[in-house]
Design a protein around this motif. Structure first.
Motif, PDB file in Angstrom:
ATOM      1  N   UNK A 185      17.860  64.779  33.499  1.00 53.67           N
ATOM      2  CA  UNK A 185      17.745  63.327  33.628  1.00 53.67           C
ATOM      3  C   UNK A 185      16.416  62.880  33.031  1.00 53.67           C
ATOM      4  N   UNK A 186      16.333  61.591  32.819  1.00 52.53           N
ATOM      5  CA  UNK A 186      15.163  60.995  32.176  1.00 52.53           C
ATOM      6  C   UNK A 186      14.601  59.907  33.077  1.00 52.53           C
ATOM      7  N   UNK A 187      13.320  59.989  33.328  1.00 44.71           N
ATOM      8  CA  UNK A 187      12.601  58.961  34.069  1.00 44.71           C
ATOM      9  C   UNK A 187      11.954  58.045  33.044  1.00 44.71           C
ATOM     10  N   UNK A 188      12.172  56.745  33.201  1.00 47.51           N
ATOM     11  CA  UNK A 188      11.441  55.778  32.379  1.00 47.51           C
ATOM     12  C   UNK A 188      10.550  54.981  33.320  1.00 47.51           C
ATOM     13  N   UNK A 189       9.363  54.685  32.849  1.00 45.52           N
ATOM     14  CA  UNK A 189       8.424  53.962  33.689  1.00 45.52           C
ATOM     15  C   UNK A 189       7.054  53.945  33.064  1.00 45.52           C
ATOM     16  N   UNK A 190       6.073  54.125  33.897  1.00 48.40           N
ATOM     17  CA  UNK A 190       4.685  53.992  33.471  1.00 48.40           C
ATOM     18  C   UNK A 190       3.891  55.178  33.999  1.00 48.40           C
ATOM     19  N   UNK A 191       2.832  55.543  33.285  1.00 53.11           N
ATOM     20  CA  UNK A 191       2.093  56.747  33.666  1.00 53.11           C
ATOM     21  C   UNK A 191       0.593  56.514  33.638  1.00 53.11           C
ATOM     22  N   UNK A 192      -0.081  57.429  34.325  1.00 55.78           N
ATOM     23  CA  UNK A 192      -1.534  57.454  34.344  1.00 55.78           C
ATOM     24  C   UNK A 192      -1.964  58.914  34.355  1.00 55.78           C
ATOM     25  N   UNK A 193      -3.196  59.159  33.983  1.00 56.78           N
ATOM     26  CA  UNK A 193      -3.771  60.502  34.061  1.00 56.78           C
ATOM     27  C   UNK A 193      -4.480  60.629  35.397  1.00 56.78           C
ATOM     28  N   UNK A 194      -4.184  61.712  36.129  1.00 55.81           N
ATOM     29  CA  UNK A 194      -4.848  61.983  37.398  1.00 55.81           C
ATOM     30  C   UNK A 194      -6.141  62.751  37.125  1.00 55.81           C
ATOM     31  N   UNK A 195      -7.186  62.388  37.822  1.00 53.81           N
ATOM     32  CA  UNK A 195      -8.507  62.969  37.603  1.00 53.81           C
ATOM     33  C   UNK A 195      -8.869  63.941  38.725  1.00 53.81           C
ATOM     34  N   UNK A 196      -9.685  64.947  38.377  1.00 53.13           N
ATOM     35  CA  UNK A 196     -10.269  65.815  39.391  1.00 53.13           C
ATOM     36  C   UNK A 196      -9.551  67.118  39.638  1.00 53.13           C
ATOM     37  N   UNK A 201      -5.402  63.961  44.290  1.00 55.80           N
ATOM     38  CA  UNK A 201      -4.452  63.112  43.570  1.00 55.80           C
ATOM     39  C   UNK A 201      -3.830  62.040  44.457  1.00 55.80           C
ATOM     40  N   UNK A 202      -3.780  62.261  45.749  1.00 55.97           N
ATOM     41  CA  UNK A 202      -3.024  61.377  46.640  1.00 55.97           C
ATOM     42  C   UNK A 202      -3.451  59.915  46.523  1.00 55.97           C
ATOM     43  N   UNK A 203      -4.740  59.633  46.675  1.00 55.86           N
ATOM     44  CA  UNK A 203      -5.207  58.240  46.587  1.00 55.86           C
ATOM     45  C   UNK A 203      -4.986  57.660  45.203  1.00 55.86           C
ATOM     46  N   UNK A 204      -5.147  58.478  44.162  1.00 49.72           N
ATOM     47  CA  UNK A 204      -4.911  58.004  42.800  1.00 49.72           C
ATOM     48  C   UNK A 204      -3.444  57.614  42.597  1.00 49.72           C
ATOM     49  N   UNK A 205      -2.539  58.430  43.126  1.00 52.08           N
ATOM     50  CA  UNK A 205      -1.109  58.126  43.029  1.00 52.08           C
ATOM     51  C   UNK A 205      -0.789  56.827  43.753  1.00 52.08           C
ATOM     52  N   UNK A 206      -1.310  56.679  44.960  1.00 48.51           N
ATOM     53  CA  UNK A 206      -1.059  55.465  45.746  1.00 48.51           C
ATOM     54  C   UNK A 206      -1.566  54.233  45.012  1.00 48.51           C
ATOM     55  N   UNK A 207      -2.789  54.295  44.530  1.00 51.26           N
ATOM     56  CA  UNK A 207      -3.392  53.160  43.821  1.00 51.26           C
ATOM     57  C   UNK A 207      -2.575  52.801  42.585  1.00 51.26           C
ATOM     58  N   UNK A 208      -2.182  53.809  41.816  1.00 52.07           N
ATOM     59  CA  UNK A 208      -1.408  53.537  40.601  1.00 52.07           C
ATOM     60  C   UNK A 208      -0.054  52.920  40.942  1.00 52.07           C
ATOM     61  N   UNK A 209       0.667  53.518  41.897  1.00 55.58           N
ATOM     62  CA  UNK A 209       1.991  53.012  42.242  1.00 55.58           C
ATOM     63  C   UNK A 209       1.904  51.560  42.713  1.00 55.58           C
ATOM     64  N   UNK A 210       0.949  51.279  43.596  1.00 46.01           N
ATOM     65  CA  UNK A 210       0.773  49.911  44.079  1.00 46.01           C
ATOM     66  C   UNK A 210       0.483  48.954  42.922  1.00 46.01           C
ATOM     67  N   UNK A 211      -0.341  49.390  41.975  1.00 48.89           N
ATOM     68  CA  UNK A 211      -0.679  48.514  40.850  1.00 48.89           C
ATOM     69  C   UNK A 211       0.550  48.183  40.009  1.00 48.89           C
ATOM     70  N   UNK A 212       1.476  49.131  39.893  1.00 46.74           N
ATOM     71  CA  UNK A 212       2.686  48.899  39.103  1.00 46.74           C
ATOM     72  C   UNK A 212       3.656  47.957  39.820  1.00 46.74           C
ATOM     73  N   UNK A 270      -3.509  67.731  30.627  1.00 49.73           N
ATOM     74  CA  UNK A 270      -3.793  66.727  31.649  1.00 49.73           C
ATOM     75  C   UNK A 270      -2.693  66.720  32.701  1.00 49.73           C
ATOM     76  N   UNK A 271      -3.039  66.238  33.876  1.00 53.70           N
ATOM     77  CA  UNK A 271      -2.047  66.029  34.924  1.00 53.70           C
ATOM     78  C   UNK A 271      -1.713  64.539  34.904  1.00 53.70           C
ATOM     79  N   UNK A 272      -0.436  64.238  34.688  1.00 54.60           N
ATOM     80  CA  UNK A 272      -0.008  62.846  34.575  1.00 54.60           C
ATOM     81  C   UNK A 272       0.941  62.492  35.710  1.00 54.60           C
ATOM     82  N   UNK A 273       0.856  61.254  36.128  1.00 52.39           N
ATOM     83  CA  UNK A 273       1.688  60.739  37.212  1.00 52.39           C
ATOM     84  C   UNK A 273       2.496  59.563  36.683  1.00 52.39           C
ATOM     85  N   UNK A 274       3.786  59.590  36.963  1.00 49.44           N
ATOM     86  CA  UNK A 274       4.719  58.571  36.492  1.00 49.44           C
ATOM     87  C   UNK A 274       5.310  57.818  37.676  1.00 49.44           C
TER      88      UNK A 274
END
Length: 160
Positions: free
Chosen positions: A12-23, A32-43, A71-75
């Motif tokens: 399957x294919x996920x379409x959406x938006x991504x960010x690079x996770x730091x640290x 990564x947890x807070x970064x994921x939360x912040x990114x998801x909320x922003x989207x 890099x570690x990326x979050x979608x």
């Protein structure tokens, strides 16, 4: 321990938006947890997720973490075969076997973290017949309620 099973999943294919996770350099790290939360909320807040929701081919919400180009990326997005919208990214999940961990109750972000901690922290031992294969890990919101979530985490595996 949460419910754990092995399932064959179709590609399957996920379409959406991504960010690079730091640290971190591994697929899963506590920072990564807070970064994921912040990114998801922003989207959600900027309307981008609502903009792609009509392209979803199913009721579930998806997020994913992947190692790409060092890099570690979050979608954050939806599963879809429809054309990729301008400004969106895509992530392909291959057909194969996945360890599926299920949980419910509480915030979805915390539930995903608990399931990933379980999978990558204690499930994959020498005694377990499968190992993580390095592919993207899916976080799936089953009930559409991130405040009282029913979730699954799909970790791609291969037999040892």
């Amino acid at each position: 321990m949460n419910k754990v099973k092995i399932e064959k999943k179709p590609a399957f294919r996920l379409i959406g938006f991504r960010t690079v996770l730091q640290g971190g350099t591994s697929i899963h790290a506590p920072q990564y947890s807070n970064q994921k939360t912040t990114f998801f909320k922003s989207q959600i807040e900027n309307g981008r997720l609502a903009g792609i929701r009509p392209l979803a081919e199913g009721p579930y919400g998806y997020a994913a973490v992947a190692l790409e180009d060092g890099s570690v990326r979050y979608y954050a997005g939806v599963s879809s075969t429809k054309p990729l919208p301008a400004g969106a990214d895509e992530l392909h999940f291959p057909e194969g076997e996945y360890v599926v961990l299920s949980g419910q109750g509480g915030l979805s972000r915390l539930a995903f973290d608990r399931l990933e901690d379980q999978a990558l922290g204690s499930l994959f031992t020498d005694a377990f017949e499968y190992e993580y294969n390095g592919g993207p890990i899916a976080e799936v919101l089953l009930n559409g309620n991130p405040m009282d979530a029913e979730v699954e985490v799909w970790v791609p595996v291969r037999k040892k």
